[in-house]
Write a protein that holds these residues in place. Structure first.
Motif, mmCIF file in Angstrom:
data_model
loop_
_atom_site.group_PDB
_atom_site.id
_atom_site.type_symbol
_atom_site.label_atom_id
_atom_site.label_comp_id
_atom_site.label_asym_id
_atom_site.label_seq_id
_atom_site.Cartn_x
_atom_site.Cartn_y
_atom_site.Cartn_z
ATOM 1 N N PHE A 31 39.169 26.364 6.272
ATOM 2 C CA PHE A 31 38.598 25.311 7.114
ATOM 3 C C PHE A 31 39.340 25.208 8.456
ATOM 4 C CE2 PHE A 31 37.062 22.808 3.092
ATOM 5 C CZ PHE A 31 36.170 23.822 2.821
ATOM 6 N N GLY A 64 32.530 28.390 10.598
ATOM 7 C CA GLY A 64 32.407 27.952 9.200
ATOM 8 C C GLY A 64 31.982 26.499 9.071
ATOM 9 N N LYS A 65 32.335 25.908 7.902
ATOM 10 C CA LYS A 65 31.803 24.584 7.538
ATOM 11 C C LYS A 65 32.403 23.436 8.332
ATOM 12 C CE LYS A 65 31.275 23.236 3.151
ATOM 13 N NZ LYS A 65 31.613 23.137 1.707
ATOM 14 N N HIS A 66 33.629 23.644 8.863
ATOM 15 C CA HIS A 66 34.335 22.520 9.489
ATOM 16 C C HIS A 66 34.977 22.961 10.804
ATOM 17 C CE1 HIS A 66 33.773 20.308 5.779
ATOM 18 N NE2 HIS A 66 34.198 21.382 5.123
ATOM 19 N N GLY A 122 31.744 18.762 10.900
ATOM 20 C CA GLY A 122 32.450 18.692 9.619
ATOM 21 C C GLY A 122 33.793 17.980 9.763
#
Ligand SMILES: CC/C=C\C=C\CC(=O)SCCNC(=O)CCNC(=O)[C@H](O)C(C)(C)COP(=O)(O)OP(=O)(O)OC[C@H]1O[C@@H](n2cnc3c(N)ncnc32)[C@H](O)[C@@H]1OP(=O)(O)O
Length: 279
Positions: A31, A64-66, A122
């Protein structure tokens, strides 16, 4: 220049054309947690961008996600490594050096002559907020979760948030609320108190809109844009009197630029901004 950027392992630099660069924190499996390697690469990257005349505006984001989960807690032991027989004064000097180094890497963003727009999504925790306060424009997606998390790991934030946040946001009660509790707060709340200037429904919309903003800024005279960032940063840190004196001195040379005539002619005749020479 590209060769230098290609040497980075945890930061990705892409030239989007039209003098816009995208810089990405690129450690998505963690992250985008910040270890010393990525920390140093942030500093190197922004020092190079400062000198790179192919870049006029930077978009900073996370892969990515964050956006970023803050300090790499797996690597936090570097702060209390076993220093053998070093006494506390000597250990203290070593940590001082490390903290100053870490501060400086984010200060390179603040000092970069090119405007930096940070686009967050995120989790944006701890050091992520330190980074964002060193940027010029802050936006996020509506599902971003932010926190000045340092108190929760037993420390006072020391790489920018506590120093820059009071210059970014006017409400000191809110600043103390978020910094002392380390609670999560939403993008909506950050927008309400002025930490963010825009919030987008989706990441795709955010990237599209931020690219448009970056392109618009990059289409303008780099003398005008870079002078404006420089003077606004100076004004933030000095009295109005000093800052008026500073801008007058700055413009003693900068008003002789060819950009002034070219930009004003285009503006006056309601034409798009002309191309400007590299700066
Ligand atoms: C001199 C000092 C200078 C600066 C100091 C700065 C202070 C700070 O930055 S304070 C903030 C520190 N960060 C945190 O407290 C966040 C820690 N992480 C979490 O709480 C969670 O990971 C989460 C972000 C809430 C996400 O939770 P979840 O969705 O359940 O995913 P995980 O399985 O926990 O994480 C996935 C993967 O990423 C790794 N990871 C996430 N954050 C960090 C981190 N900060 N440091 C190191 N690693 C992190 C996590 O370990 C997982 O990795 P695996 O290899 O898959 O186990």
């Amino acid at each position: 220049m590209q060769k230098q950027y290609d040497s980075l392992k945890l930061i990705k630099v892409e030239n989007l054309g039209d003098f816009v660069y995208k810089v990405s924190l690129n450690r998505p499996s963690k992250f985008n947690a910040l270890n010393m390697e990525i920390w140093k690469e942030i500093g190197d990257c922004f020092q190079w961008i400062d000198e790179d005349s192919d870049c006029r505006v930077v978009i900073l984001q996370g892969e990515g996600k964050h956006f970023c989960s803050g300090l790499d807690l797996g690597g936090v032991s570097f702060l209390n490594e076993d220093d053998g027989d070093k006494d506390s004064a000597r250990k203290g000097r070593a940590i001082l050096k490390t903290i100053k180094f870490m501060q400086k890497q984010f200060t390179y963003i603040d000092e970069c002559s090119k405007p930096v727009i940070v686009a967050m999504h995120g989790y944006c925790l701890g050091a992520a907020i330190d980074i964002s306060t060193a940027c010029d424009v802050r936006v996020s997606t509506k599902d971003a979760i932010l926190s000045v998390k340092e108190v929760d790991i037993g420390m006072a934030a020391d790489v920018g948030t506590l120093n820059r946040l009071p210059k970014v946001v006017g409400n000191h009660s809110w600043i103390k609320d978020i910094c002392l509790t380390a609670r999560h707060f939403s993008a909506g709340e950050a927008l309400q108190f002025g930490l963010l200037s825009r919030v987008f429904d989706t990441r795709e919309e955010m990237i599209n809109e931020v690219q448009k903003m970056a392109k618009l800024i990059a289409s303008k005279s780099p003398v005008g844009v870079q002078g404006t960032k420089n003077v606004l940063n100076y004004a933030r840190d000095h009295t109005i009197e000093n800052s008026l004196n500073y801008v007058a001195t700055w413009n003693m040379s900068q008003l002789f630029t060819d950009d002034l005539i070219k930009a004003s002619m285009a503006s006056f005749s309601k034409q798009p901004q002309p191309p400007f020479s590299k700066l």
